[in-house]
Design a protein around this motif. Structure first.
Motif, mmCIF file in Angstrom:
data_model
loop_
_atom_site.group_PDB
_atom_site.id
_atom_site.type_symbol
_atom_site.label_atom_id
_atom_site.label_comp_id
_atom_site.label_asym_id
_atom_site.label_seq_id
_atom_site.Cartn_x
_atom_site.Cartn_y
_atom_site.Cartn_z
ATOM 1 N N PRO A 104 28.441 -51.255 27.616
ATOM 2 C CA PRO A 104 27.790 -52.513 27.223
ATOM 3 C C PRO A 104 28.071 -52.888 25.766
ATOM 4 N N ASP A 105 28.091 -51.905 24.864
ATOM 5 C CA ASP A 105 28.392 -52.204 23.446
ATOM 6 C C ASP A 105 29.746 -52.906 23.348
ATOM 7 N N SER A 106 30.740 -52.343 24.042
ATOM 8 C CA SER A 106 32.090 -52.910 23.966
ATOM 9 C C SER A 106 32.102 -54.303 24.573
ATOM 10 N N GLN A 107 31.389 -54.466 25.694
ATOM 11 C CA GLN A 107 31.376 -55.781 26.347
ATOM 12 C C GLN A 107 30.681 -56.829 25.493
ATOM 13 N N LEU A 108 29.615 -56.437 24.836
ATOM 14 C CA LEU A 108 28.918 -57.406 23.982
ATOM 15 C C LEU A 108 29.818 -57.886 22.843
ATOM 16 N N CYS A 109 30.812 -57.073 22.487
ATOM 17 C CA CYS A 109 31.765 -57.477 21.435
ATOM 18 C C CYS A 109 32.947 -58.230 22.013
ATOM 19 N N GLY A 110 33.040 -58.298 23.343
ATOM 20 C CA GLY A 110 34.196 -58.957 23.962
ATOM 21 C C GLY A 110 35.445 -58.104 23.939
ATOM 22 N N ALA A 111 35.272 -56.792 23.756
ATOM 23 C CA ALA A 111 36.449 -55.908 23.685
ATOM 24 C C ALA A 111 36.913 -55.512 25.076
ATOM 25 N N GLU A 112 38.201 -55.179 25.169
ATOM 26 C CA GLU A 112 38.700 -54.572 26.403
ATOM 27 C C GLU A 112 38.734 -53.077 26.196
ATOM 28 N N VAL A 113 38.253 -52.338 27.212
ATOM 29 C CA VAL A 113 38.152 -50.888 27.051
ATOM 30 C C VAL A 113 39.293 -50.195 27.774
ATOM 31 N N ARG A 114 39.927 -49.247 27.077
ATOM 32 C CA ARG A 114 40.920 -48.370 27.719
ATOM 33 C C ARG A 114 40.286 -46.996 27.808
ATOM 34 N N TYR A 115 40.287 -46.415 29.019
ATOM 35 C CA TYR A 115 39.628 -45.130 29.217
ATOM 36 C C TYR A 115 40.643 -43.987 29.216
ATOM 37 N N VAL A 116 40.249 -42.884 28.626
ATOM 38 C CA VAL A 116 41.071 -41.670 28.642
ATOM 39 C C VAL A 116 40.204 -40.562 29.220
ATOM 40 N N THR A 117 40.748 -39.868 30.223
ATOM 41 C CA THR A 117 39.923 -38.914 30.974
ATOM 42 C C THR A 117 39.778 -37.572 30.256
ATOM 43 N N LEU A 118 38.545 -37.082 30.257
ATOM 44 C CA LEU A 118 38.289 -35.689 29.879
ATOM 45 C C LEU A 118 38.253 -34.908 31.194
ATOM 46 N N HIS A 119 39.147 -33.923 31.325
ATOM 47 C CA HIS A 119 39.301 -33.236 32.607
ATOM 48 C C HIS A 119 38.443 -31.980 32.690
ATOM 49 N N ALA A 120 37.628 -31.901 33.761
ATOM 50 C CA ALA A 120 36.864 -30.673 34.020
ATOM 51 C C ALA A 120 37.871 -29.568 34.357
#
Ligand SMILES: Cc1ncc(COP(=O)(O)O)c(C=O)c1O
Length: 402
Positions: free
Chosen positions: A134-150
């Motif tokens: 939500p923080d990123s969306q409220l700024c209008g940012a696009e989020v790129r996700y990087v996985t932390l692997h179990a």
């Protein structure tokens, strides 16, 4: 009626459309509804330090009851600067680089609003703490996700590199990490730091669990790495370290040019954190090393207790190195009277836990952008009295009896 509905849609801003209310707080409501033991939301149910409570009461009695300076009362900013010097050898100027705000929550959103433009990209590791989306969306940012692997929650440096682009404005880093308990190593931080420098991006670090560490794990602030002091925004708060999540006192440390933008946003969002509680914060920030050693040892005991319970009932636990949560995989738990003999997904499992077993936990999918990735996980928190952990143990043992 239809015109009312149309009007309602008209008054729903686009920036609020793509996130829901906090799943974790929803689990707290479910806990209350079923009178379940709340191992969902990460707030301590034991008392805050007596001397802090007294300091807050004294501040109110002494009439520290009006607005503090918007970016924080000077004695607290000085105490924060002294603590970072003492603990990490880091120098922050209380006049130009420290902003006191209403918890890390406000610190994070004020920081992002101050530095992110719509269309900028933000990198986040996942699983993630739920506020960052939500923080990123409220700024209008696009989020790129990087996985932390179990099971160790490692990331692939090549995947991280691919996430960076000329549009990357910032990476959000939470270490010690909620929900995984991962503590990022120096080598991992160096990898992130070198990409931030190559792509001219900021690191926005959430260090709220800095003192809750196990098995010799060490917290290294990103700002202490070469070349990172001027491109790190460090967010922290009193909430977890001093067991005062309801006080809403946090801080943001950033170089003067960034701090001046953050202070502007903060001023118009909240004006400031509660003045008497800032005064009590001066005492908290001056606690000696023994306080933090006791805090970590104390949580190590609670961690051992919950790990014993969870493994006893057959959950596969990822042992945390920091913070006060256990991510676990429940696919080993069988459901009697079900054709598949297993729980359909994490939501079914946490509902069953709250309604039938009497324990509230957080569904793993709430920590992932693609919910399916977390559908076999459930997170328990253990910042609770032994009495509460004992009660949860008795209830969870019912899982064995089905
Ligand atoms: C990683 C993380 N950041 C921030 C917060 C909220 O901090 P605060 O109470 O200071 O707003 C939490 C609370 O659970 C958290 O886990």
């Amino acid at each position: 009626m239809s015109s009312t509905l149309a009007a309602r849609a008209r008054f729903r801003s686009r920036r609020t459309l793509h996130f829901t209310e906090s799943v974790i707080r929803e689990m707290t409501r479910l806990a209350l509804q079923h009178n379940a033991t709340n191992l969902a939301q990460g707030f301590p149910d034991f008392p805050a330090p007596a001397e802090l409570k007294q300091a807050a009461a004294d501040a109110i009695a002494a009439d520290v009851n009006q607005y503090a300076i918007t970016w924080g009362a000077q004695p607290l900013r000085r105490a924060i600067a002294a603590k970072y010097r003492r603990t990490y050898g880091l120098e922050f100027d209380p006049e130009t680089e420290i902003t006191v705000c209403c918890g890390a929550t406000e610190g994070m959103i004020a920081s992002l609003l101050a530095v992110i433009d719509p269309g900028d990209e933000i990198i986040q590791f996942e699983p993630f703490y739920e506020n960052y989306g939500p923080d990123s969306q409220l700024c209008g940012a696009e989020v790129r996700y990087v996985t932390l692997h179990a099971p160790d929650w490692n990331f692939d440096p090549d995947e991280l590199r691919r996430a960076f682009s000329p549009r990357t404005k910032a990476i959000i880093l939470n270490s010690p990490n909620n929900p995984t308990g991962k503590v990022f190593s120096r080598a991992e931080l160096e990898c992130i730091a070198s990409l931030c420098q190559e792509f001219d991006a900021l690191a926005v670090t959430d260090e709220i669990y800095e003192h809750i560490l196990y098995d010799g794990a060490v917290h290294i602030p990103m700002a202490s790495l070469p070349g990172m002091r001027e491109r790190t925004i460090l967010v922290n708060s009193m909430s977890k370290t001093y067991a005062v999540t309801g006080w809403r006192v946090g801080w943001v440390l950033a170089p003067p040019d960034l701090a001046s933008s953050i202070r502007k946003v903060h001023d118009f969002l909240t004006v400031g954190a509660a003045a008497p509680l800032q005064q009590a914060g001066v005492l908290a920030l001056s606690f000696g090393d023994e306080y933090y050693a006791r805090l970590a040892a104390d949580y190590a005991g609670r961690r051992a207790h919950i790990l014993d319970t969870l493994t006893r009932v057959g959950l596969h636990c990822f042992v945390p190195k920091g913070a006060y949560y256990v991510m676990s995989n429940f696919s080993t738990i069988k459901l009697a009277n079900s054709p598949t003999n297993s729980f359909e997904d994490d939501l079914t499992f946490v509902k069953y836990l709250a309604e039938r077993i009497g324990v509230a936990a957080v569904p793993g999918s709430s920590f992932y952008s693609h919910r399916g990735r977390g559908s076999k996980y459930v997170r328990f928190c253990f910042c609770k009295k032994y009495e509460t952990l004992e009660l949860a143990r008795r209830q969870l043992l019912k899982l064995e009896e089905r």
